[in-house]
Scaffold this active site. Structure first.
Site, PDB file in Angstrom:
ATOM      1  CB  THR A  81      -0.837  -0.068   1.478  1.00 53.48           C
ATOM      2  OG1 THR A  81      -1.270  -1.252   1.384  1.00 53.48           O
ATOM      3  CG2 THR A  81      -1.974   0.941   1.098  1.00 53.48           C
ATOM      4  CD1 TRP A  83       6.836   1.508  -4.240  1.00 50.46           C
ATOM      5  CD2 TRP A  83       6.700  -0.620  -4.218  1.00 50.46           C
ATOM      6  NE1 TRP A  83       7.534   1.038  -5.136  1.00 50.46           N
ATOM      7  CE2 TRP A  83       7.467  -0.163  -5.143  1.00 50.46           C
ATOM      8  CE3 TRP A  83       6.229  -1.996  -4.141  1.00 50.46           C
ATOM      9  CZ2 TRP A  83       8.336  -1.027  -6.123  1.00 50.46           C
ATOM     10  CZ3 TRP A  83       7.074  -2.959  -4.850  1.00 50.46           C
ATOM     11  CH2 TRP A  83       8.020  -2.556  -5.789  1.00 50.46           C
ATOM     12  CG  HIS A 138      -6.459  -2.376   4.162  1.00 52.34           C
ATOM     13  ND1 HIS A 138      -5.467  -2.281   3.121  1.00 52.34           N
ATOM     14  CD2 HIS A 138      -5.844  -1.777   4.964  1.00 52.34           C
ATOM     15  CE1 HIS A 138      -4.379  -1.961   3.595  1.00 52.34           C
ATOM     16  NE2 HIS A 138      -4.525  -1.482   4.833  1.00 52.34           N
ATOM     17  CB  SER A 166       4.621  -8.050   5.987  1.00 53.46           C
ATOM     18  OG  SER A 166       4.786  -6.527   6.020  1.00 53.46           O
ATOM     19  CE1 TYR A 224       5.929  -4.794  -1.611  1.00 55.05           C
ATOM     20  CE2 TYR A 224       7.252  -6.726  -2.250  1.00 55.05           C
ATOM     21  CZ  TYR A 224       7.214  -5.488  -1.722  1.00 55.05           C
ATOM     22  OH  TYR A 224       8.088  -4.902  -0.742  1.00 55.05           O
ATOM     23  CE  LYS A 295      14.617  -8.818   7.301  1.00 51.65           C
ATOM     24  NZ  LYS A 295      14.805 -10.157   7.182  1.00 51.65           N
TER      25      LYS A 295
HETATM   26  P1  PAP Z   1      -0.272  -1.282   4.953  1.00 54.11           P
HETATM   27  O1  PAP Z   1      -1.276  -2.202   4.627  1.00 54.11           O
HETATM   28  O2  PAP Z   1      -0.045  -1.390   6.546  1.00 54.11           O
HETATM   29  O3  PAP Z   1      -0.303   0.181   4.549  1.00 54.11           O
HETATM   30  P2  PAP Z   1       1.694  -1.850   3.321  1.00 54.11           P
HETATM   31  O4  PAP Z   1       2.300  -0.677   3.022  1.00 54.11           O
HETATM   32  O5  PAP Z   1       0.750  -2.328   2.301  1.00 54.11           O
HETATM   33  O6  PAP Z   1       1.238  -1.597   4.590  1.00 54.11           O
HETATM   34  O7  PAP Z   1       2.936  -3.074   3.457  1.00 54.11           O
HETATM   35  C1  PAP Z   1       4.255  -2.908   4.134  1.00 54.11           C
HETATM   36  C2  PAP Z   1       5.154  -3.674   3.261  1.00 54.11           C
HETATM   37  O8  PAP Z   1       5.571  -2.904   2.342  1.00 54.11           O
HETATM   38  C3  PAP Z   1       6.271  -3.897   4.240  1.00 54.11           C
HETATM   39  O9  PAP Z   1       7.121  -5.137   3.866  1.00 54.11           O
HETATM   40  P3  PAP Z   1       7.789  -6.041   4.861  1.00 54.11           P
HETATM   41  O10 PAP Z   1       7.453  -5.965   6.175  1.00 54.11           O
HETATM   42  O11 PAP Z   1       7.942  -7.318   3.985  1.00 54.11           O
HETATM   43  O12 PAP Z   1       9.223  -5.407   4.617  1.00 54.11           O
HETATM   44  C4  PAP Z   1       7.335  -2.678   3.782  1.00 54.11           C
HETATM   45  O13 PAP Z   1       8.810  -2.739   4.048  1.00 54.11           O
HETATM   46  C5  PAP Z   1       6.918  -2.780   2.357  1.00 54.11           C
HETATM   47  N1  PAP Z   1       7.121  -1.394   1.477  1.00 54.11           N
HETATM   48  C6  PAP Z   1       7.043  -0.226   2.072  1.00 54.11           C
HETATM   49  N2  PAP Z   1       7.478   0.740   1.234  1.00 54.11           N
HETATM   50  C7  PAP Z   1       8.190   0.004  -0.038  1.00 54.11           C
HETATM   51  C8  PAP Z   1       8.479   0.281  -1.201  1.00 54.11           C
HETATM   52  N3  PAP Z   1       9.021   1.580  -1.467  1.00 54.11           N
HETATM   53  N4  PAP Z   1       9.030  -0.562  -1.976  1.00 54.11           N
HETATM   54  C9  PAP Z   1       8.880  -2.147  -1.631  1.00 54.11           C
HETATM   55  N5  PAP Z   1       8.227  -2.221  -0.500  1.00 54.11           N
HETATM   56  C10 PAP Z   1       7.820  -1.405   0.322  1.00 54.11           C
END
Ligand code: PAP
Length: 332
Positions: A81, A83, A138, A166, A224, A295
């Site tokens: 989301t 991203w 969501h 995550s 993703y 990550k």
């Molecule tokens: P949300 O549904 O609470 O808004 P969301 O942004 O969908 O969260 O998901 C967070 C995940 O996206 C995290 O993944 P991880 O726990 O596996 O690391 C986060 O690190 C990842 N994320 C956030 N920003 C980016 C980005 N710019 N590029 C790639 N992955 C990202």
């Protein structure tokens, strides 16, 4: 000026009273199960929602008035989301900001979208927004007010094993201190049962997959893993989907590359605005901004799930998605 409430306002207040009554009744009667960060989740029309989110859903159905130009970003939690918010915002507003001094340098991606699922009454007056208005949700497609179906949606999904890991990390961060930490075994069991905020995962994903097949010009379905592989291709697709395709001149100027770089995990996660402070989600919850950047990789589940756990999730997903045409191409 009269100090009496208008007829419209009292009608709306009366409507809200009905919603509160309905909500109270639902909480007493719906099937419930222990939740991830709230004591309980309630099964409403096939989806597990926390009490406040359930109430927001009722409020949306009564009060939300979409505009034809609105754009909605939908996702299962932890699927990309943050991203996508950055990618959509910077693609749509690429003529408004220069890449050397961009809005996203000092505003978090979340601040560029209205989060629909946390609306309380009286509903936000969204007038102070750029056009098109940007909303995120969501909620499963089938839980949204039907009047929204004339608007454009971007949906992003992710390998459920990475979503689980995550979400497990994230939930342990935001879980109230009076609840004990959630173990990975517990989170895994809940996920496999389908008991997950806004889930079951597979039903939520399928609701958008089916809708995207039926209305391909209205719903863009992304993964993703595909964005990771070819972010530039996705930026071009998004621009075309919004009716503002990337021009040859923009290609020559490297606009796509600039958007991809700006929204990359490395760039966003290192900006001060995304490292310090809290993201406010209405009256519902304040979440540490750095919690949205962990990550940002594909396949981190391998560091947490046993072979047996992996097989179990893959087996459920294969069965649930069977015959739908939806596959996760990147089985790491
Ligand atoms: P949300 O549904 O609470 O808004 P969301 O942004 O969908 O969260 O998901 C967070 C995940 O996206 C995290 O993944 P991880 O726990 O596996 O690391 C986060 O690190 C990842 N994320 C956030 N920003 C980016 C980005 N710019 N590029 C790639 N992955 C990202």
């Amino acid at each position: 000026m009269s100090s009496f409430p208008s007829a419209q306002a009292s009608k709306e207040d009366a409507e809200y009273k009905n919603i509160s009554e309905k909500h109270r009744h639902l909480i007493e009667t719906l099937p419930k199960h222990n939740g991830w960060w709230t004591p309980y989740l309630y099964n409403y029309n096939g989806f597990w929602l926390s009490p406040n989110i359930l109430k927001s859903n009722l409020i949306l159905h009564s009060y939300f008035k979409p505009h034809p130009t609105d754009i909605f970003l939908a996702s299962f939690m932890k699927s990309g989301t943050t991203w996508l918010k950055a990618l959509i915002f910077s693609t749509l507003n690429r003529h408004r900001y220069s890449f050397s001094n961009h809005h996203l340098h000092n505003h978090s991606p979340h601040s560029t979208f209205w989060m629909l699922d946390i609306e309380s009454y009286p509903i936000t007056d969204f007038t102070n927004s750029l056009t098109p208005r940007l909303f995120s949700t969501h909620f499963a497609h089938t839980l949204l007010p039907p009047c929204m179906s004339s608007c454009k949606f971007v949906y992003v999904c992710r390998d459920p094993k990475d979503v689980l890991i995550s979400k497990w990390h994230f939930m342990n961060k935001i879980r109230p201190k009076d609840l004990p930490p959630l173990s990975l075994d517990e989170a895994f069991a809940l996920f496999c049962l389908g008991v997950s905020d806004y889930g079951p995962f597979w039903e939520q994903v399928m609701s958008y997959w089916r809708a995207s097949l039926e209305y391909p010009d209205k719903i863009m379905f992304l993964k993703y893993e595909e964005i990771k592989k070819e972010p530039g291709v996705v930026v071009r697709k998004l621009a075309a989907f919004f009716g503002k395709p990337i021009s040859e001149e923009e290609e020559e100027k490297g606009v796509v590359k600039e958007i991809v770089k700006l929204c990359s995990f490395e760039n966003l996660s290192n900006l001060e605005v995304n490292k310090e402070g809290f993201e406010k989600f209405g009256k519902l919850v304040d979440i540490e901004k750095r919690g949205f950047f962990r990550k940002g990789v594909i396949g981190d589940w391998k560091n947490y799930l046993s072979e047996e756990m992996k097989e179990r999730i893959d087996g459920i997903i294969d069965e649930k998605f069977k015959g739908s045409g939806l596959v996760f191409t990147t089985k790491v």
